[in-house]
Design a protein around this motif. Structure first.
Motif, PDB file in Angstrom:
ATOM      1  N   THR A 159       0.050  -1.706 -10.963  1.00 56.24           N
ATOM      2  CA  THR A 159       0.120  -2.000  -9.534  1.00 56.24           C
ATOM      3  C   THR A 159      -1.172  -2.706  -9.126  1.00 56.24           C
ATOM      4  OG1 THR A 159      -0.977   0.024  -8.792  1.00 56.24           O
ATOM      5  CG2 THR A 159       1.389   0.162  -9.183  1.00 56.24           C
ATOM      6  N   GLY A 160      -1.220  -3.251  -7.916  1.00 55.04           N
ATOM      7  CA  GLY A 160      -2.490  -3.754  -7.401  1.00 55.04           C
ATOM      8  C   GLY A 160      -2.464  -5.175  -6.901  1.00 55.04           C
ATOM      9  N   MET A 161      -3.658  -5.778  -6.917  1.00 54.10           N
ATOM     10  CA  MET A 161      -3.817  -7.117  -6.374  1.00 54.10           C
ATOM     11  C   MET A 161      -4.861  -7.907  -7.150  1.00 54.10           C
ATOM     12  SD  MET A 161      -5.950  -6.418  -2.830  1.00 54.10           S
ATOM     13  CE  MET A 161      -4.575  -5.720  -1.996  1.00 54.10           C
ATOM     14  N   GLU A 162      -4.880  -9.157  -7.086  1.00 52.94           N
ATOM     15  CA  GLU A 162      -3.821 -10.033  -6.675  1.00 52.94           C
ATOM     16  C   GLU A 162      -2.885 -10.247  -7.853  1.00 52.94           C
ATOM     17  OE1 GLU A 162      -3.987 -13.435  -3.931  1.00 52.94           O
ATOM     18  OE2 GLU A 162      -6.163 -13.220  -4.169  1.00 52.94           O
ATOM     19  N   ILE A 173       2.158   1.755  -3.478  1.00 58.43           N
ATOM     20  CA  ILE A 173       1.114   2.238  -4.382  1.00 58.43           C
ATOM     21  C   ILE A 173       0.822   3.711  -4.106  1.00 58.43           C
ATOM     22  CG2 ILE A 173      -1.297   2.000  -5.103  1.00 58.43           C
ATOM     23  CD1 ILE A 173      -0.996  -1.041  -4.487  1.00 58.43           C
ATOM     24  N   GLN A 174       0.712   4.085  -2.827  1.00 53.45           N
ATOM     25  CA  GLN A 174       0.479   5.492  -2.477  1.00 53.45           C
ATOM     26  C   GLN A 174       1.625   6.371  -2.986  1.00 53.45           C
ATOM     27  OE1 GLN A 174      -0.016   4.629   1.759  1.00 53.45           O
ATOM     28  NE2 GLN A 174      -2.073   5.518   1.666  1.00 53.45           N
ATOM     29  N   PHE A 175       2.840   5.899  -2.849  1.00 55.28           N
ATOM     30  CA  PHE A 175       4.021   6.611  -3.322  1.00 55.28           C
ATOM     31  C   PHE A 175       3.916   6.851  -4.834  1.00 55.28           C
ATOM     32  CE2 PHE A 175       8.457   5.864  -4.961  1.00 55.28           C
ATOM     33  CZ  PHE A 175       9.043   7.047  -4.512  1.00 55.28           C
ATOM     34  N   LEU A 176       3.526   5.828  -5.567  1.00 54.09           N
ATOM     35  CA  LEU A 176       3.380   5.962  -7.022  1.00 54.09           C
ATOM     36  C   LEU A 176       2.227   6.888  -7.389  1.00 54.09           C
ATOM     37  CD1 LEU A 176       4.052   2.316  -8.154  1.00 54.09           C
ATOM     38  CD2 LEU A 176       5.321   4.331  -8.901  1.00 54.09           C
ATOM     39  N   VAL A 177       1.122   6.778  -6.700  1.00 57.46           N
ATOM     40  CA  VAL A 177      -0.034   7.639  -6.989  1.00 57.46           C
ATOM     41  C   VAL A 177       0.324   9.101  -6.731  1.00 57.46           C
ATOM     42  CG1 VAL A 177      -2.375   8.235  -6.229  1.00 57.46           C
ATOM     43  CG2 VAL A 177      -1.779   5.840  -6.667  1.00 57.46           C
ATOM     44  N   GLU A 178       0.991   9.353  -5.623  1.00 59.27           N
ATOM     45  CA  GLU A 178       1.400  10.729  -5.312  1.00 59.27           C
ATOM     46  C   GLU A 178       2.439  11.227  -6.322  1.00 59.27           C
ATOM     47  OE1 GLU A 178       1.238  14.316  -3.160  1.00 59.27           O
ATOM     48  OE2 GLU A 178      -0.098  12.593  -3.196  1.00 59.27           O
ATOM     49  N   LEU A 233       0.831  -1.204   0.000  1.00 63.62           N
ATOM     50  CA  LEU A 233       0.000   0.000   0.000  1.00 63.62           C
ATOM     51  C   LEU A 233       0.867   1.257   0.000  1.00 63.62           C
ATOM     52  CD1 LEU A 233      -2.790   1.347   0.112  1.00 63.62           C
ATOM     53  CD2 LEU A 233      -2.641   1.185   2.619  1.00 63.62           C
ATOM     54  N   LYS A 234       1.932   1.260   0.802  1.00 59.35           N
ATOM     55  CA  LYS A 234       2.840   2.416   0.817  1.00 59.35           C
ATOM     56  C   LYS A 234       3.457   2.657  -0.558  1.00 59.35           C
ATOM     57  CE  LYS A 234       4.295   2.355   5.656  1.00 59.35           C
ATOM     58  NZ  LYS A 234       5.423   2.157   6.570  1.00 59.35           N
ATOM     59  N   ALA A 293       4.708  -2.995  -5.594  1.00 62.26           N
ATOM     60  CA  ALA A 293       3.367  -2.400  -5.541  1.00 62.26           C
ATOM     61  C   ALA A 293       2.305  -3.385  -6.036  1.00 62.26           C
ATOM     62  CB  ALA A 293       3.340  -1.110  -6.356  1.00 62.26           C
ATOM     63  N   ILE A 294       2.620  -4.681  -5.936  1.00 60.51           N
ATOM     64  CA  ILE A 294       1.644  -5.737  -6.217  1.00 60.51           C
ATOM     65  C   ILE A 294       1.718  -6.749  -5.079  1.00 60.51           C
ATOM     66  CG2 ILE A 294       1.680  -5.448  -8.728  1.00 60.51           C
ATOM     67  CD1 ILE A 294       3.441  -8.010  -8.871  1.00 60.51           C
ATOM     68  N   ILE A 295       0.648  -7.508  -4.911  1.00 58.77           N
ATOM     69  CA  ILE A 295       0.594  -8.455  -3.793  1.00 58.77           C
ATOM     70  C   ILE A 295      -0.314  -9.626  -4.158  1.00 58.77           C
ATOM     71  CG2 ILE A 295      -1.336  -7.215  -2.715  1.00 58.77           C
ATOM     72  CD1 ILE A 295      -0.180  -7.962   0.026  1.00 58.77           C
ATOM     73  N   SER A 296       0.000 -10.770  -3.588  1.00 58.82           N
ATOM     74  CA  SER A 296      -0.852 -11.962  -3.623  1.00 58.82           C
ATOM     75  C   SER A 296      -0.931 -12.516  -2.206  1.00 58.82           C
ATOM     76  CB  SER A 296      -0.257 -13.049  -4.527  1.00 58.82           C
ATOM     77  OG  SER A 296      -0.352 -12.713  -5.874  1.00 58.82           O
ATOM     78  N   ARG A 297      -1.916 -13.367  -1.977  1.00 60.49           N
ATOM     79  CA  ARG A 297      -2.019 -14.009  -0.667  1.00 60.49           C
ATOM     80  C   ARG A 297      -0.805 -14.879  -0.394  1.00 60.49           C
ATOM     81  NH1 ARG A 297      -7.030 -17.016  -1.914  1.00 60.49           N
ATOM     82  NH2 ARG A 297      -6.532 -16.200  -3.955  1.00 60.49           N
TER      83      ARG A 297
END
Length: 190
Positions: free
Chosen positions: A110-113, A42-47, A39-40, A138-142
């Motif tokens: 970026t994003g999930m999953e 992704i927020q960094f990239l969005v900003e 999340l940090k 900036a991507i994630i999976s379980r």
């Protein structure tokens, strides 16, 4: 003979950021510590995208069942929001229409999953002729094995695997860029 490396390069006038399905009801299934770091990033990239004036497109997978984009990103991602039921974003015609309207050829993903919606989106974007930059932090999976498999297969398919900082600094190009000070501050506050 030199290798064509153009697909590895990012240009702020050609790039757009895509945030795939970072939704409320998906979060509890993610490893908590990994999610916070993701999340940090992704927020960094969005900003950073805001400072660089890059368009940001967000998607939501079946929001009636999975909820809306998490509150930490919702406001920054509300301008171009695409709802979908297909796992890959490109399966939703309005997603490709939105990207086409931006006139951009490079997509930062970026994003999930990572191994489901993100991976299928990467393949769809590559198939549609975009240069794709998949941001590994900036991507994630379980599960870690699914995450690693998505990275490996995306790279083999032709996506450039990168990091959030690498992408933003490449988009700026030089310390003389007008956005350098603001983005450097974001880096320090990471």
């Amino acid at each position: 003979m030199s290798q064509d490396i153009s697909r590895f390069k990012l240009d702020k006038d050609k790039a757009a950021l895509v945030v795939v399905d970072v939704q409320e009801k998906l979060i509890p299934a993610m490893p908590e510590k990994v999610y916070r770091q993701t999340l940090k990033s992704i927020q960094f990239l969005v900003e950073g995208a805001r400072h660089l004036k890059l368009p940001v497109v967000a998607t939501e997978q079946y929001p009636k069942g999975l909820g809306r984009t998490v509150s930490d990103l919702a406001q920054a991602c509300q301008d171009k929001l695409v709802e979908k039921v297909s796992f890959g974003c490109c399966g939703e015609p309005s997603f490709l229409e939105t990207l086409k309207s931006l006139g951009r050829s490079q997509i930062i993903v970026t994003g999930m999953e990572a191994h489901v919606c993100v991976y299928q989106t990467v393949l769809g974007l590559l198939d549609a002729g975009y240069h794709v930059h998949l941001v590994r932090d900036a991507i994630i999976s379980r599960g870690k094995i699914d995450y690693l498999n998505a990275l490996e297969n995306a790279a083999r398919a032709g996506a450039t695997v990168t990091t959030a900082e690498t992408a933003l600094f490449q988009l700026m190009g030089a310390s003389t860029a007008p956005e350098f000070k603001a983005i450097s501050a974001l880096v320090k506050n990471r």
